[in-house]
Design an enzyme around this catalytic site. Structure first.
Site: not given
Ligand code: NAP
Ligand code: F7E
Length: 337
Positions: A125, A127, A149, A153
């Site tokens: 990520t 992050e 987090y 990662k």
């Molecule tokens: P998500 O919607 O939160 O999905 C996470 C998945 O992981 C869900 O299926 C969840 O199951 C499963 N999970 C959580 N804890 C687990 C455990 N202990 N054992 C087995 N499965 C578990 O996340 P996403 O947005 O699809 O992202 C997919 C991956 O990419 C994540 O690892 C995330 O950190 C990473 N990532 C996401 C982004 C983004 O912007 N979306 C960017 C960079 C990296 P449940 O349905 O049971 O909760």
């Molecule tokens: O926050 C600001 C917050 O929670 C984005 C995950 O998929 O992308 C995601 O992480 C920004 C932050 O995503 C609220 O402070 C303001 O600056 O949507 P977010 P994230 O933290 O960027 C990365 C790439 C991953 O890997 C992660 O798994 O938005 N913000 N106000 C807020 N954020 C939330 N959630 N809620 C608010 O009310």
């Protein structure tokens, strides 16, 4: 027929990836953990629930993991499971690390023992860049994670590289910038905004409460990003790749784009903790800041340089930020019909 296993198959990306692989003719397996309700909502929404084979699976349960990986021999393994909400990781740092860091080495070490030839994808990520060392961020940018987090990662990322370098495994890490969709979890800021705006556009009167409006993110569409994951595992040599759009947008601007897609017209007033948005036409308050959503340490600016993915994988994002905001806002609006 190729076989693939997806951890986190019930999540946003797991669902889009399942659909992509089913369409490509793969036999798709996925790990599902036991929860008190059905986790099939997203797989049902994209019409793939009955086209994938599910296995009881939890990344923190080593023997379960061993049995599943031994018995379900696949060509490609996508590790998408994780506690993926940054905001919760300060409250759940040990659990976040157990899944996001130790879970990765549990998988890699098990695969190394049972099927070392399996191609492995790790969901890394942006992050990990955290307090960014340069703008834009690429595969060579120094890492400085800002949340438990991001730290977890970062371990997952380095251990993936390490198994590639130490044991010759085909293990790739995708450094993905934020990617969203109508299936995004409702706690993430984009979906939180589009859900609340949809309710407001349908006549609701409760403003959405948000935190830091100045943070900037490089947002793309999940459907594009899972295509990039798949392309990484089709390469002869495993490697690490950034996937990003190269465009960064503030939370405030994303809010404006989503509001405009629903016929609302936010007027921004005040600053910092006092900031609000008021609809120019109706005078209704659309948003107010609540400092409870501020984070202990913020990632202020993310913008990715995906040149390597473009050149080596031929990968390009197809959805721009305005289109993404509109897609999500319309989906939430239609769901309230
Ligand atoms: P998500 O919607 O939160 O999905 C996470 C998945 O992981 C869900 O299926 C969840 O199951 C499963 N999970 C959580 N804890 C687990 C455990 N202990 N054992 C087995 N499965 C578990 O996340 P996403 O947005 O699809 O992202 C997919 C991956 O990419 C994540 O690892 C995330 O950190 C990473 N990532 C996401 C982004 C983004 O912007 N979306 C960017 C960079 C990296 P449940 O349905 O049971 O909760
Ligand atoms: O926050 C600001 C917050 O929670 C984005 C995950 O998929 O992308 C995601 O992480 C920004 C932050 O995503 C609220 O402070 C303001 O600056 O949507 P977010 P994230 O933290 O960027 C990365 C790439 C991953 O890997 C992660 O798994 O938005 N913000 N106000 C807020 N954020 C939330 N959630 N809620 C608010 O009310």
């Amino acid at each position: 027929m190729k076989k693939a296993f997806i951890t986190g198959i019930t999540g946003q990306d797991g669902t889009y990836l399942s659909k992509l692989l089913v369409e490509k003719g793969y036999e798709v397996h996925g790990g599902v953990r036991r929860i008190s309700q059905s986790a099939m909502a997203r797989l049902n929404a994209l019409g793939v629930a009955d086209k994938v084979q599910l296995h009881e699976f939890d990344l923190i349960e080593p023997n379960n993991l061993f049995r599943v990986l031994r018995d379900v021999k696949v060509d490609e393994f996508y590790n998408l499971a994780g506690q993926s909400f940054v905001g919760s990781s300060w409250e759940l740092p040990i659990y976040t690390a157990d899944v996001g860091a130790m879970g990765v080495v549990r998988l890699l070490d098990t695969l190394r023992s049972v099927h070392p030839e399996t191609r492995f994808y790790q969901a890394s990520t942006s992050e990990m860049f955290g307090l960014v060392a340069e703008v834009p961020q690429s595969e060579t940018t120094r890492l400085h994670p800002r949340s438990p987090y991001g730290v977890a990662k970062t371990y997952g990322h380095y251990i993936t590289m390490n198994y590639r370098e130490s044991h010759g495994m085909h293990a790739s890490s995708g450094i993905l910038f934020n990617h969203e969709s109508p299936l995004r979890g409702t706690e993430f800021v984009t979906r939180k905004i589009t859900m609340h705006l949809a309710a407001l556009a349908r006549g609701g009167d409760a403003p959405v409460e948000l935190g830091n409006m100045d943070a900037q993110r490089d947002w793309g569409f999940s459907g594009d990003y899972v295509e990039g994951m798949w392309r990484m595992l089709q390469q002869d040599k495993a490697d690490d790749y950034v996937l990003a759009t190269g465009v960064t947008t503030s939370i405030r601007d994303f809010f404006t784009y989503a509001a405009e897609a629903l016929g609302l017209n936010p007027d921004w007033q005040g600053e910092g903790r006092e900031e609000i948005a008021v609809d120019r036409k109706s005078g209704r308050q659309l948003m107010k800041v609540n400092p409870k959503f501020y984070r202990p340490a913020e990632v202020d600016l993310l913008i990715g340089d995906a040149r390597k993915a473009r050149e080596k994988l031929g990968w390009e994002p197809s959805v721009g930020i305005r289109e993404l905001a509109e897609m999500m806002a319309r989906a939430d609006y239609d769901a309230l019909a």
